[in-house]
Design a protein around this motif. Structure first.
Motif, PDB file in Angstrom:
ATOM      1  N   ARG A 109       0.847  -1.200   0.000  1.00 51.98           N
ATOM      2  CA  ARG A 109       0.000   0.000   0.000  1.00 51.98           C
ATOM      3  C   ARG A 109       0.882   1.248   0.000  1.00 51.98           C
ATOM      4  O   ARG A 109       1.700   1.412   0.932  1.00 51.98           O
ATOM      5  N   GLN A 132       2.696  -3.528  12.662  1.00 47.12           N
ATOM      6  CA  GLN A 132       2.715  -2.145  12.174  1.00 47.12           C
ATOM      7  C   GLN A 132       1.332  -1.489  12.349  1.00 47.12           C
ATOM      8  O   GLN A 132       1.185  -0.274  12.175  1.00 47.12           O
ATOM      9  N   ASN A 243       1.793   5.740  15.256  1.00 50.23           N
ATOM     10  CA  ASN A 243       1.585   5.442  13.839  1.00 50.23           C
ATOM     11  C   ASN A 243       1.005   6.655  13.113  1.00 50.23           C
ATOM     12  O   ASN A 243       0.102   7.313  13.622  1.00 50.23           O
ATOM     13  N   ALA A 244       1.527   6.923  11.956  1.00 51.25           N
ATOM     14  CA  ALA A 244       1.018   7.945  11.022  1.00 51.25           C
ATOM     15  C   ALA A 244       1.370   9.376  11.421  1.00 51.25           C
ATOM     16  O   ALA A 244       0.947  10.317  10.752  1.00 51.25           O
ATOM     17  N   VAL A 245       2.141   9.566  12.492  1.00 47.81           N
ATOM     18  CA  VAL A 245       2.516  10.930  12.894  1.00 47.81           C
ATOM     19  C   VAL A 245       3.720  11.382  12.068  1.00 47.81           C
ATOM     20  O   VAL A 245       4.713  10.662  11.949  1.00 47.81           O
ATOM     21  N   LYS A 303      -0.889  11.904   9.318  1.00 46.90           N
ATOM     22  CA  LYS A 303      -1.116  11.849   7.874  1.00 46.90           C
ATOM     23  C   LYS A 303      -2.452  11.150   7.571  1.00 46.90           C
ATOM     24  O   LYS A 303      -3.011  10.479   8.446  1.00 46.90           O
ATOM     25  N   THR A 305      -5.013   8.323   6.257  1.00 45.87           N
ATOM     26  CA  THR A 305      -4.965   6.858   6.198  1.00 45.87           C
ATOM     27  C   THR A 305      -4.485   6.398   4.821  1.00 45.87           C
ATOM     28  O   THR A 305      -4.974   6.876   3.801  1.00 45.87           O
ATOM     29  N   SER A 306      -3.557   5.461   4.825  1.00 39.40           N
ATOM     30  CA  SER A 306      -3.007   5.000   3.539  1.00 39.40           C
ATOM     31  C   SER A 306      -3.904   3.974   2.858  1.00 39.40           C
ATOM     32  O   SER A 306      -3.875   3.835   1.636  1.00 39.40           O
ATOM     33  N   SER A 307      -4.677   3.211   3.628  1.00 41.43           N
ATOM     34  CA  SER A 307      -5.543   2.169   3.050  1.00 41.43           C
ATOM     35  C   SER A 307      -6.821   2.830   2.562  1.00 41.43           C
ATOM     36  O   SER A 307      -7.719   3.125   3.350  1.00 41.43           O
ATOM     37  N   ARG A 329     -11.680  -2.724   6.701  1.00 42.29           N
ATOM     38  CA  ARG A 329     -12.204  -1.701   7.621  1.00 42.29           C
ATOM     39  C   ARG A 329     -11.089  -0.752   8.037  1.00 42.29           C
ATOM     40  O   ARG A 329     -10.149  -1.156   8.700  1.00 42.29           O
ATOM     41  N   ASP A 331     -10.044   3.511   9.232  1.00 41.24           N
ATOM     42  CA  ASP A 331     -10.488   4.839   9.659  1.00 41.24           C
ATOM     43  C   ASP A 331     -10.289   5.811   8.498  1.00 41.24           C
ATOM     44  O   ASP A 331      -9.192   5.862   7.943  1.00 41.24           O
ATOM     45  N   VAL A 334      -7.409   8.862  10.664  1.00 40.69           N
ATOM     46  CA  VAL A 334      -6.841   8.186  11.847  1.00 40.69           C
ATOM     47  C   VAL A 334      -6.485   9.186  12.946  1.00 40.69           C
ATOM     48  O   VAL A 334      -6.275   8.811  14.093  1.00 40.69           O
ATOM     49  N   ARG A 337      -8.780   8.983  16.365  1.00 40.01           N
ATOM     50  CA  ARG A 337      -8.435   8.061  17.461  1.00 40.01           C
ATOM     51  C   ARG A 337      -7.010   8.269  17.960  1.00 40.01           C
ATOM     52  O   ARG A 337      -6.602   7.702  18.978  1.00 40.01           O
ATOM     53  N   ILE A 341      -4.414   8.520  22.172  1.00 41.60           N
ATOM     54  CA  ILE A 341      -3.074   7.909  22.109  1.00 41.60           C
ATOM     55  C   ILE A 341      -2.019   8.981  22.411  1.00 41.60           C
ATOM     56  O   ILE A 341      -1.066   8.754  23.173  1.00 41.60           O
TER      57      ILE A 341
HETATM   58  C1  FMN Z   1      -5.517   5.203  15.681  1.00 47.91           C
HETATM   59  C2  FMN Z   1      -4.880   4.859  14.373  1.00 47.91           C
HETATM   60  C3  FMN Z   1      -5.567   4.013  13.510  1.00 47.91           C
HETATM   61  C4  FMN Z   1      -5.004   3.680  12.279  1.00 47.91           C
HETATM   62  N1  FMN Z   1      -5.734   2.913  11.409  1.00 47.91           N
HETATM   63  C5  FMN Z   1      -5.280   2.725  10.159  1.00 47.91           C
HETATM   64  C6  FMN Z   1      -6.075   2.069   9.197  1.00 47.91           C
HETATM   65  O1  FMN Z   1      -7.226   1.679   9.473  1.00 47.91           O
HETATM   66  N2  FMN Z   1      -5.567   1.890   7.956  1.00 47.91           N
HETATM   67  C7  FMN Z   1      -4.319   2.351   7.602  1.00 47.91           C
HETATM   68  O2  FMN Z   1      -3.909   2.196   6.461  1.00 47.91           O
HETATM   69  N3  FMN Z   1      -3.542   2.977   8.496  1.00 47.91           N
HETATM   70  C8  FMN Z   1      -3.981   3.176   9.766  1.00 47.91           C
HETATM   71  N4  FMN Z   1      -3.208   3.835  10.664  1.00 47.91           N
HETATM   72  C9  FMN Z   1      -1.858   4.292  10.269  1.00 47.91           C
HETATM   73  C10 FMN Z   1      -0.869   3.153  10.124  1.00 47.91           C
HETATM   74  O3  FMN Z   1      -0.799   2.372  11.302  1.00 47.91           O
HETATM   75  C11 FMN Z   1       0.512   3.736   9.786  1.00 47.91           C
HETATM   76  O4  FMN Z   1       0.403   4.647   8.733  1.00 47.91           O
HETATM   77  C12 FMN Z   1       1.454   2.627   9.361  1.00 47.91           C
HETATM   78  O5  FMN Z   1       1.757   1.820  10.468  1.00 47.91           O
HETATM   79  C13 FMN Z   1       2.781   3.160   8.774  1.00 47.91           C
HETATM   80  O6  FMN Z   1       3.481   3.877   9.731  1.00 47.91           O
HETATM   81  P1  FMN Z   1       3.816   5.440   9.562  1.00 47.91           P
HETATM   82  O7  FMN Z   1       2.597   6.066   8.948  1.00 47.91           O
HETATM   83  O8  FMN Z   1       4.056   5.917  10.947  1.00 47.91           O
HETATM   84  O9  FMN Z   1       5.006   5.550   8.663  1.00 47.91           O
HETATM   85  C14 FMN Z   1      -3.720   4.174  11.918  1.00 47.91           C
HETATM   86  C15 FMN Z   1      -3.032   5.002  12.814  1.00 47.91           C
HETATM   87  C16 FMN Z   1      -3.596   5.358  14.025  1.00 47.91           C
HETATM   88  C17 FMN Z   1      -2.864   6.272  14.956  1.00 47.91           C
END
Ligand code: FMN
Length: 375
Positions: A109, A132, A243-245, A303, A305-307, A329, A331, A334, A337, A341
């Motif tokens: 992805r 992850q 994650n995602a920060v 950032k 959501t990548s999915s 499924r 978010d 993201v 939520r 955290i």
């Molecule tokens: C609360 C929360 C929920 C998340 N849910 C998803 C999700 O449903 N689908 C998805 O692609 N990424 C989701 N993420 C982000 C990924 O976990 C994250 O982008 C991925 O692990 C890659 O790490 P990075 O973005 O820190 O580089 C979520 C992040 C957080 C904080």
């Protein structure tokens, strides 16, 4: 080399995957005789829990926490308290649907960590993203609930202050609103706007980013371990580890670059209680890596959501170019939520530094100092 532990004296180790049987953590270093039961932890987990509104993933996880160790009945006090031994917590995963992820088994992805996990370890648990996945962050929230009890008078609150390009009106900030809407948003009008806006994003099969602000009140002056364990440095690392920060600011943050010295430096007067009063808080409650006693203020950017359903160009693990559209499924934002955290990570860092201060300095010196006597 793996790193699944953070903190020095208040140490948190998490384990488990999104679609394994359970996730858990061990909190080591928590002082003894602090009242603690599942009831102290569960409300924080309930705030982070998925499936509570149409704006978060529909995965249905009750996230019911169990304390396995580190507590005992204090007969004199008539309540369960911490013993000073490791506190192990566990949450069962109950709503796994590994088949939702068969489409990403071999494809990467864009924006997610599929490629990096594969290239680093040579294999990856693709079921919900395995380790992850942000499923792990439930345990940080549980650890954060304990951390809050370690520092007397500490109150850590978070709020979503921006979604996509849309910022809240800070003059309308009302902490009471944060728990009244699905976005942890302190501006009631903007929360209504976000509902419509995010519905549009979701229906397009897309996603959007957000900014979260965390404010810690009741942080005593003097916490922080210069030079390499500055409070702001540790907060930045802890928040960036969510994650995602993709960005963290303390106080005025990047905005400080636009200020002059006289605009930025927080002027000081004496308060009636004999403590200093800062006339502003551009420092975010931290100077020289040490807390000032003002509220500690941190912001972080999450950032999108990548999915997402919108097809994206990518490659598979065998080197073929292909396309991916992620069902399952997820978010749409993201950042929502991420609010509880972020609060938990800030609470854990402050608890760690509170114990470090106690260990090195003991009683914080009483201020103001007496002037030196004439010889
Ligand atoms: C609360 C929360 C929920 C998340 N849910 C998803 C999700 O449903 N689908 C998805 O692609 N990424 C989701 N993420 C982000 C990924 O976990 C994250 O982008 C991925 O692990 C890659 O790490 P990075 O973005 O820190 O580089 C979520 C992040 C957080 C904080």
């Amino acid at each position: 080399m793996s790193f699944n532990t953070f903190g020095h004296l208040f140490r948190v180790t998490t384990f488990g995957e999104s679609h394994g049987p359970a996730i858990g953590c061990v909190v080591d270093g928590c002082p003894p005789r602090i009242p603690l039961s599942e009831r102290d932890i569960q409300p924080y987990l309930d705030r982070r829990r998925p499936g509570q509104s149409r704006f978060t993933t529909q995965r249905q996880e009750p996230d019911a926490v169990k304390i396995l160790s580190g507590v005992f009945l204090d007969e004199a006090a008539g309540m369960q308290v911490t013993t000073g031994t490791p506190i192990a917590l566990i949450i069962d995963n109950v709503d796994q649907r590994a088949k939702d992820y068969s489409d990403i088994k071999d494809k990467y992805r864009p924006g997610h960590a599929d490629y990096t996990y594969d290239v680093k370890y040579g294999l990856r648990d693709y079921r919900g993203g395995g380790r992850q996945s942000a499923r792990e962050t439930a345990m940080r929230v549980a650890a954060g609930a304990i951390a809050r009890k370690v520092v007397p008078g500490l109150a850590v609150r978070g709020a979503l202050v921006q979604m996509g390009p849309h910022r809240i009106d800070r003059t309308r900030w009302d902490w009471a609103e944060v728990d009244r809407n699905a976005f942890f948003c302190p501006d009631a009008d903007k929360a209504k706007f976000f509902a419509e806006y995010l519905d549009g994003v979701r229906k397009r099969g897309s996603s959007i980013g957000a900014v979260i602000e965390v404010v810690a009140d009741g942080v005593p002056a003097g916490l922080g371990s210069p030079i390499y364990g500055k409070l702001d440095g540790d907060l930045a690392a802890a928040l960036m580890g969510i994650n995602a920060v993709k960005g963290v600011e303390i106080g005025a943050g990047f905005g400080a670059a636009e200020l002059s010295g006289e605009q930025n430096g927080d002027e000081i007067r004496m308060g009636n209680d004999g403590k200093p009063v800062f006339l502003s808080n551009n420092a975010g409650g931290i100077l020289g890596g040490i807390s000032t006693g003002q509220p500690v203020v941190a912001r972080f950017a999450v950032k999108p959501t990548s999915s997402i359903l919108i097809p994206r160009r990518t490659v598979d693990r065998y080197g073929h170019e292909t396309e991916i559209s992620t069902t399952g499924r997820h978010d749409p934002c993201v950042g929502i939520r991420a609010v509880p955290i972020g609060e938990a990570m800030v609470a854990c860092v402050i608890a760690d530094h509170y114990l470090r201060q106690r260990g090195q300095v003991g009683e914080t010196p009483s201020w103001p100092f007496s002037p030196p006597r004439a010889p």
